[in-house]
Design a protein around this motif. Structure first.
Motif, PDB file in Angstrom:
ATOM      1  N   UNK A 117      -0.564  -0.665  -2.005  1.00 35.11           N
ATOM      2  CA  UNK A 117       0.365  -0.306  -1.084  1.00 35.11           C
ATOM      3  C   UNK A 117      -0.300   0.729  -0.063  1.00 35.11           C
ATOM      4  N   UNK A 118      -1.260   1.599  -0.597  1.00 42.45           N
ATOM      5  CA  UNK A 118      -2.012   2.705   0.036  1.00 42.45           C
ATOM      6  C   UNK A 118      -2.907   1.794   1.163  1.00 42.45           C
ATOM      7  N   UNK A 119      -3.737   0.895   0.693  1.00 39.24           N
ATOM      8  CA  UNK A 119      -4.592   0.108   1.605  1.00 39.24           C
ATOM      9  C   UNK A 119      -4.055  -0.731   2.293  1.00 39.24           C
ATOM     10  N   UNK A 120      -2.621  -1.168   2.205  1.00 36.65           N
ATOM     11  CA  UNK A 120      -1.682  -1.875   3.138  1.00 36.65           C
ATOM     12  C   UNK A 120      -1.651  -1.097   4.396  1.00 36.65           C
TER      13      UNK A 120
ATOM     14  N   UNK B 268      -5.844  -2.432  11.866  1.00 36.89           N
ATOM     15  CA  UNK B 268      -5.901  -3.593  12.369  1.00 36.89           C
ATOM     16  C   UNK B 268      -4.785  -3.983  13.197  1.00 36.89           C
ATOM     17  N   UNK B 269      -3.450  -3.704  12.816  1.00 41.92           N
ATOM     18  CA  UNK B 269      -2.334  -4.145  13.563  1.00 41.92           C
ATOM     19  C   UNK B 269      -2.236  -3.227  15.010  1.00 41.92           C
ATOM     20  N   UNK B 270      -2.213  -1.818  14.557  1.00 38.77           N
ATOM     21  CA  UNK B 270      -1.973  -0.994  15.856  1.00 38.77           C
ATOM     22  C   UNK B 270      -3.455  -0.346  16.348  1.00 38.77           C
ATOM     23  N   UNK B 271      -4.451  -0.937  15.921  1.00 45.67           N
ATOM     24  CA  UNK B 271      -5.857  -0.466  16.375  1.00 45.67           C
ATOM     25  C   UNK B 271      -6.395   0.727  15.953  1.00 45.67           C
ATOM     26  N   UNK B 272      -7.587   0.702  15.740  1.00 47.94           N
ATOM     27  CA  UNK B 272      -8.287   1.892  15.144  1.00 47.94           C
ATOM     28  C   UNK B 272      -7.912   3.071  15.950  1.00 47.94           C
ATOM     29  N   UNK B 273      -7.816   4.416  15.241  1.00 49.07           N
ATOM     30  CA  UNK B 273      -7.867   5.629  15.980  1.00 49.07           C
ATOM     31  C   UNK B 273      -9.257   6.214  15.521  1.00 49.07           C
ATOM     32  N   UNK B 274      -9.398   7.067  16.595  1.00 51.87           N
ATOM     33  CA  UNK B 274     -10.891   7.861  16.132  1.00 51.87           C
ATOM     34  C   UNK B 274     -10.529   8.796  15.041  1.00 51.87           C
TER      35      UNK B 274
ATOM     36  N   UNK C 241      -1.331  -8.824   4.203  1.00 50.45           N
ATOM     37  CA  UNK C 241      -0.881  -7.586   3.952  1.00 50.45           C
ATOM     38  C   UNK C 241       0.428  -7.417   3.131  1.00 50.45           C
ATOM     39  N   UNK C 242       1.277  -8.225   3.349  1.00 48.07           N
ATOM     40  CA  UNK C 242       2.616  -8.204   2.856  1.00 48.07           C
ATOM     41  C   UNK C 242       2.783  -9.210   1.639  1.00 48.07           C
ATOM     42  N   UNK C 243       2.030  -9.686   1.182  1.00 43.86           N
ATOM     43  CA  UNK C 243       2.161 -10.582   0.009  1.00 43.86           C
ATOM     44  C   UNK C 243       2.875 -10.096  -1.095  1.00 43.86           C
ATOM     45  N   UNK C 244       2.470  -8.892  -1.780  1.00 43.07           N
ATOM     46  CA  UNK C 244       2.960  -8.453  -2.676  1.00 43.07           C
ATOM     47  C   UNK C 244       4.463  -8.220  -2.688  1.00 43.07           C
ATOM     48  N   UNK C 245       4.807  -7.724  -1.589  1.00 41.67           N
ATOM     49  CA  UNK C 245       6.254  -7.361  -1.253  1.00 41.67           C
ATOM     50  C   UNK C 245       7.004  -8.776  -1.151  1.00 41.67           C
ATOM     51  N   UNK C 246       6.313  -9.868  -0.506  1.00 39.26           N
ATOM     52  CA  UNK C 246       6.938 -11.234  -0.225  1.00 39.26           C
ATOM     53  C   UNK C 246       7.187 -11.957  -1.619  1.00 39.26           C
ATOM     54  N   UNK C 247       6.052 -11.511  -2.594  1.00 37.84           N
ATOM     55  CA  UNK C 247       6.009 -12.387  -3.931  1.00 37.84           C
ATOM     56  C   UNK C 247       7.458 -11.432  -4.697  1.00 37.84           C
ATOM     57  N   UNK C 248       7.785 -10.347  -4.511  1.00 40.06           N
ATOM     58  CA  UNK C 248       8.820  -9.771  -5.357  1.00 40.06           C
ATOM     59  C   UNK C 248       9.977 -10.142  -4.695  1.00 40.06           C
TER      60      UNK C 248
ATOM     61  N   UNK D  91       8.316  -0.802   2.057  1.00 39.82           N
ATOM     62  CA  UNK D  91       7.373  -0.334   1.432  1.00 39.82           C
ATOM     63  C   UNK D  91       7.333  -0.665   0.275  1.00 39.82           C
ATOM     64  N   UNK D  92       8.375  -1.003  -0.571  1.00 40.85           N
ATOM     65  CA  UNK D  92       8.569  -1.213  -1.906  1.00 40.85           C
ATOM     66  C   UNK D  92       9.663  -2.002  -2.361  1.00 40.85           C
ATOM     67  N   UNK D  93       9.720  -2.770  -3.128  1.00 43.08           N
ATOM     68  CA  UNK D  93      10.686  -3.618  -3.733  1.00 43.08           C
ATOM     69  C   UNK D  93      11.089  -3.551  -5.366  1.00 43.08           C
ATOM     70  N   UNK D  94      12.063  -3.154  -5.697  1.00 45.48           N
ATOM     71  CA  UNK D  94      12.466  -3.178  -7.266  1.00 45.48           C
ATOM     72  C   UNK D  94      13.210  -3.951  -7.579  1.00 45.48           C
TER      73      UNK D  94
END
Length: 412
Positions: free
Chosen positions: A11-14, A21-27, A213-220, A283-286
């Motif tokens: 979830x952190x690396x997501x 990637x999506x919003x573009x690198x910041x310096x 990046x959302x595979x874990x959420x989608x799987x849940x 962010x999370x699914x329980x």
């Protein structure tokens, strides 16, 4: 602590992958969410996975990093590498290989006591052997059983464990297609790693790689839908930097073929309505209890779908439907317009008035979702009508402003 490319918490690396990637690198100076040390560690981690797709641009504010993936030269989603770098402890990896060495033969099963004896025999061969207690081994075997790697069989009062038979993998072409197109495609990528993985035949004009990046959420969510359970979701508001908790019943996953965005249609008992949630904002699914209203809610959603253009159900709770109708005219050389209308009409109706004129109409809960699509027919629209007069006036006013911007005359 030395830098490692392995990931403990996905979830952190997501979040970092989305930021980068999506919003573009910041310096380094612009990134204020975490410390500069955290920025450097995560940037290095991404570089180790995606170095072939990364570039650098020097600006007056500093060096900016960016990602660029060309689907013509990269048939496979490079972001899957993030899923294949999960960290582990020395004990985890040692126990993993020892257990599967003991349970190598799929026709032979052992009790926990027999497995412990064999573990001890193996470990005593080392000068400084590790020690695993029975509780740890039992938990690990139960975990593998839940993943289909181990089979648990009760014989009398004793539980026996054996290795599961290897499944038959689908054709490689199916895996190549599945891994790049379908939800949770990372599963297909893992299966491809077990094959010879010859180059595939597929290339994609629109390759929505960030879905991984959302595979874990989608799987849940898929699991909850299959088991007819409610869930507790935490969603992020990126503008207000706020986390909100929702207790909902997920009913259906919907994916836009236009943008690649993924949504879950879910019933929210707090408001008594079915609405959509963007999966990349979850962010999370329980998973919670089984819903006793699941079948009823599914039927309700199925009845709504013929009047949902995208994912908005704005007018459903008020039993309010909006009517949209417009007529387009096209030349003999533009017969593809007729095909576009038929192909893209979704829940609408298309009438072909003559060889060069067609009329589209639809009754939907939220007509505002249709505006971007309707705009693609500007200059061919001869007549348009919205049941919502304010929306119709806004649309016409946008056209007038466009004509003024380009210095075109005429009353529109």
């Amino acid at each position: 602590m030395a830098y490692s490319e392995l990931v403990k918490n996905f979830s952190r690396i997501r979040e970092y992958m989305r930021e980068f990637y999506v919003y573009g690198f910041k310096s380094r100076e612009e990134y204020t969410n975490k410390s500069a040390r955290s920025y450097d560690d995560e940037r290095r981690r991404l570089e180790s996975w995606l170095k072939d797709y990364m570039g650098f641009r020097q600006t007056p504010e500093g060096k900016n990093v960016f990602l660029s993936v060309d689907s013509r030269s990269s048939a496979h989603n490079p972001l899957y590498k993030a899923w294949k770098t999960k960290s582990f402890t020395d004990g985890d990896i040692t126990l993993h290989f020892l257990l599967f060495d003991i349970l190598y033969d799929t026709t032979v099963s052992f009790t926990i006591g027999q497995i412990m004896e064999k573990l001890d025999d193996c470990l005593l061969q080392f000068e400084n052997p590790r020690v695993f207690d029975e509780s740890t081994v039992r938990k690990k075997l139960k975990e593998y059983a839940s993943q289909g790697l181990i089979v648990m069989e009760k014989k009398g009062k004793a539980m026996y464990y054996r290795r599961a038979e290897d499944g038959i993998l689908p054709d490689e072409d199916i895996l190549h297609f599945f891994s790049e197109v379908l939800p949770c495609g990372v599963i297909g990528s893992f299966l491809l790693d077990k094959t010879e993985n010859q180059p595939g035949y597929f290339m994609f004009k629109h390759h929505y790689i960030t879905q991984t990046m959302d595979s874990e959420i989608l799987y849940a969510l898929f699991t909850a839908i299959r088991q007819k359970r409610s869930v507790t979701m935490e969603t992020m508001n990126r503008y207000k930097d706020k986390i909100t908790e929702h207790h909902v019943v997920p009913l259906k996953i919907m994916i836009s073929t236009q943008s690649g965005r993924q949504y879950v249609m879910a019933y929210n008992p707090q408001y008594g309505r079915i609405s959509s949630f963007r999966i990349d904002n979850i962010a999370s699914v329980k998973t919670e209890e089984i819903s006793d209203r699941y079948e009823e809610l599914q039927k309700t959603l199925e009845g709504m779908l013929p009047h949902i253009w995208g994912v908005s159900t704005q007018g459903w709770s008020k039993s309010r439907m909006e009517h949209v109708e417009f007529t387009v005219r096209y030349s003999d050389e533009e017969q593809y317009i007729k095909g576009r209308l038929e192909r893209e009409k979704r829940c609408g109706i298309v009438e072909h008035l003559d060889n060069n004129t067609s009329r589209f109409s639809a009754d939907v809960y939220d007509a505002s979702e249709m505006i971007p699509w309707i705009r693609t027919f500007i200059c061919r629209i001869t007549d348009i009508h919205f049941s919502d007069s304010e929306m119709e006036e806004r649309f016409r006013n946008d056209i007038r402003q466009m004509y003024e911007l380009y210095g075109l005359g005429g009353d529109r």
